[in-house]
Design a protein around this motif. Sequence first.
Motif, short mmCIF file in Angstrom:
data_model
loop_
_atom_site.label_atom_id
_atom_site.label_comp_id
_atom_site.label_asym_id
_atom_site.label_seq_id
_atom_site.Cartn_x
_atom_site.Cartn_y
_atom_site.Cartn_z
N PHE A 145 -7.18 18.72 2.01
CA PHE A 145 -8.00 18.94 3.19
C PHE A 145 -9.47 18.99 2.79
O PHE A 145 -9.82 19.44 1.70
N ASP A 201 -5.67 10.16 18.39
CA ASP A 201 -6.68 9.83 17.37
C ASP A 201 -8.08 10.03 17.92
O ASP A 201 -8.98 10.47 17.20
N HIS A 233 -7.47 11.26 3.25
CA HIS A 233 -6.88 10.03 3.76
C HIS A 233 -7.10 9.89 5.27
O HIS A 233 -7.44 8.82 5.75
N ILE A 235 -0.42 22.25 8.81
CA ILE A 235 -0.53 20.81 8.54
C ILE A 235 -1.92 20.23 8.80
O ILE A 235 -2.12 19.04 8.65
N GLY A 236 -2.87 21.04 9.25
CA GLY A 236 -4.23 20.53 9.42
C GLY A 236 -4.55 20.11 10.84
O GLY A 236 -3.78 20.36 11.76
N ASP A 237 -5.71 19.45 10.99
CA ASP A 237 -6.28 19.21 12.32
C ASP A 237 -6.13 17.78 12.82
O ASP A 237 -6.75 17.41 13.81
N ASN A 238 -5.34 16.97 12.15
CA ASN A 238 -5.14 15.62 12.67
C ASN A 238 -4.27 15.72 13.92
O ASN A 238 -3.09 16.06 13.85
N PRO A 262 0.65 6.97 2.88
CA PRO A 262 -0.32 8.07 2.76
C PRO A 262 0.41 9.39 2.59
O PRO A 262 1.30 9.71 3.37
N PRO A 263 0.06 10.11 1.54
CA PRO A 263 0.75 11.38 1.35
C PRO A 263 0.34 12.39 2.42
O PRO A 263 -0.84 12.58 2.68
N ARG A 264 1.28 12.97 3.05
CA ARG A 264 1.01 13.99 4.05
C ARG A 264 1.32 15.34 3.43
O ARG A 264 2.18 15.45 2.57
N PRO A 265 0.63 16.36 3.90
CA PRO A 265 1.00 17.69 3.42
C PRO A 265 2.48 17.92 3.74
O PRO A 265 2.89 17.75 4.89
N PHE A 316 -9.96 7.16 9.74
CA PHE A 316 -10.81 7.12 10.94
C PHE A 316 -11.92 6.10 10.81
O PHE A 316 -12.40 5.57 11.80
N ARG A 347 -9.86 20.66 9.14
CA ARG A 347 -8.75 20.53 8.20
C ARG A 347 -8.12 19.14 8.34
O ARG A 347 -7.03 18.98 8.88
N LEU A 348 -8.88 18.15 7.89
CA LEU A 348 -8.36 16.78 7.84
C LEU A 348 -8.22 16.43 6.37
O LEU A 348 -9.02 16.87 5.55
N ARG A 403 -2.84 13.67 15.97
CA ARG A 403 -1.59 12.91 16.09
C ARG A 403 -0.45 13.64 15.38
O ARG A 403 0.67 13.71 15.86
N ARG A 404 -0.75 14.19 14.20
CA ARG A 404 0.28 14.90 13.47
C ARG A 404 0.55 16.28 14.07
O ARG A 404 1.66 16.80 14.01
N SER A 415 -8.96 13.59 17.67
CA SER A 415 -9.29 13.98 16.29
C SER A 415 -10.73 13.63 15.97
O SER A 415 -11.47 14.41 15.38
N GLU A 437 -7.28 1.63 1.29
CA GLU A 437 -6.94 1.78 -0.13
C GLU A 437 -8.12 1.44 -1.03
O GLU A 437 -8.41 2.13 -1.99
N ALA A 475 0.84 -1.19 0.00
CA ALA A 475 0.00 0.00 0.00
C ALA A 475 0.88 1.24 0.00
O ALA A 475 1.84 1.32 0.76
N PRO A 476 0.56 2.21 -0.86
CA PRO A 476 1.40 3.41 -0.91
C PRO A 476 1.31 4.18 0.41
O PRO A 476 0.27 4.19 1.07
#
Lengths: 339, 252
Positions: B132, A219, B93, A278-281, A14-17, B98, B89-90, A283-284, A222, B117, A11-12
């Motif tokens: 986002f 998580d 992916h 980087i957004g609202d996740n 996951p692209p993150r910002p 989730f 802003r999630l 964990r990140r 989130s 996937e 599985a690729p």
Amino acid sequence: MTTAVAETVSAPAPPRPRRAWVGALIGVLLDTLTILSLFIGVSDVSPASLISGGSEGTAAFLLVVSRAPRTVAVVLVGASLGIAGLIMQMLVRNKFVEPGTTGVTEFATFGMLLTIVLWPGLAVMGKMAVAAVFGLLGTWVFLRVIRAIPVRQLVLVPLVGIMLGGIIGSVTTFFAYRLDLLQSLGQWAQGSFSTVMQGRYELVWVAAAMVVVAWFAADRFSVVGLGEEFATNLGLHYQRVVAVGMVIIAVITAAVLVTAGMIPFLGLVVPNVVSLIIGDNVRRAIPWVAGLGALFVVACDILARLIRFPYEIPLSVIVGVIGAALFLWLLLRRRTRAH
Amino acid sequence: MIALENVTKRYGSTTVVDDVSLTFGGEGIVALIGPNGAGKSTLFSLVGRLLKPDAGTVSVDGLDVATASSPELATALAVLRQDNHVGARLTVHDLVEFGRFPHSRGRLTEVDRDHIERAIDYLELDAYRGRFLDELSGGQRQRAFIAMVLAQDTRYVLLDEPLNNLDLRHMTEIMKLLRRMADELDKRIVVVLHDINFAATYADRIVAMREGRVVADAPAAEVMDAAVLERVYDTPVDVHEIDGRPVALYYS
């Protein structure tokens, strides 16, 4: 060819910002300023004096007793206050709240005043515990009150919080006035690290522990940030997660209040800036918020020590000025987006 | 099977859901229709364990919703409400990830990643996975939420007004997608719809509610009847046969 096949099998990622360079910049700046912070002050503590004085010298003594504790406290307070703001914003689902704009800090301050009046000899740990319990009460009251607001308007929620804080704050001031304790109150209201030294800063580790708890439950926060219905659908015990979040917020607020006093805007501004990057996740976001929060306070603390060198001005003044400007920018920026 | 038995819910003195007995799960798509305030959303909340009924029981595959563990229910039933937090802003992916929460409890395994996937592929969201949610169009965002529900991998999917605020093209797109999910993936979908023609075209069965009661419950073609619809909506509705399909006209 073979690589292409290999990619489709696994599985690729996951692209993150990708904003890695901003993160690296925060890290480098934080490290630099933290080290710098160790060597700023009236007495001569520098690498040279440390080497010439050896482990028994004045410089080494000062480093261990004053400079290092101060720097550790500044970093941990900045990091944990940012996290408290982040968690609160997730629980309330509103970007404009933090312990300082929701009455939590005022409730905790009231608790502090109570300990001085009722149990004057209480150890610092006990004071913090009482302040935390009151902070928890404050968080609960706030969450109750905003539940009664029919329309969850973006700006109405923090306004209600500020009013709530105002009410509790004036009650505290009234009692402080009658009991001749206004000076203590003033001291807490002005966040500063000038009195931090060995034996008087260790509570910030409790706040740091809360950051770790937040990270473990990241998580869940989130998901809670997407609403009660959303969380329940995913089998999450909404109330339980909210309760954990409330404890994190209350303990961090109390620990910071006891060691440094009130530091405005930080919990508000830092998570918002991170959200933009980087957004609202959660964990990140946690390492970013912690890092940026720490950097912000370290930088402000250094400024507070340098502006009128050799005198210090209260950290909360610097943080307030810079934080308020950032907050205004965030508010105006939001308005330009369609909402 | 989702089974509601004599379910009643009151807010104060108003009865919002009044002694409703229903089962879902036999048909691929059931459309729930009815005027505003008919109790459709409340019914969803009762099934989705957000509200407790004042009387009656709700069960999902034999599990009583009131007593069963919430994580266990979350692997059997997914409920998507109309109030999706669009400001978050999630990334797409993140959101789909989730959806695996009931299975992974936050620790993703290979199986979880595989589901993620596949859900993203199924909804053709690969190009947007790093975006986002607040940067997506309404249709893309709705697809992202449906991908999350797919990743949740439940037999039952309840969607509350998924066509809200969508244009014609995206409404059709979503309905076709639901049809495919029911036919290809064997999902059992219950969907609240306001456009009865969409309901007639894509649903196998239509349940109509009014004032907290079920007033019609039949195969789609039977509910598409002028008298029935008039009773449901309390407004004149004409039903015409166009290209062999019943079409309701209510633009008088």
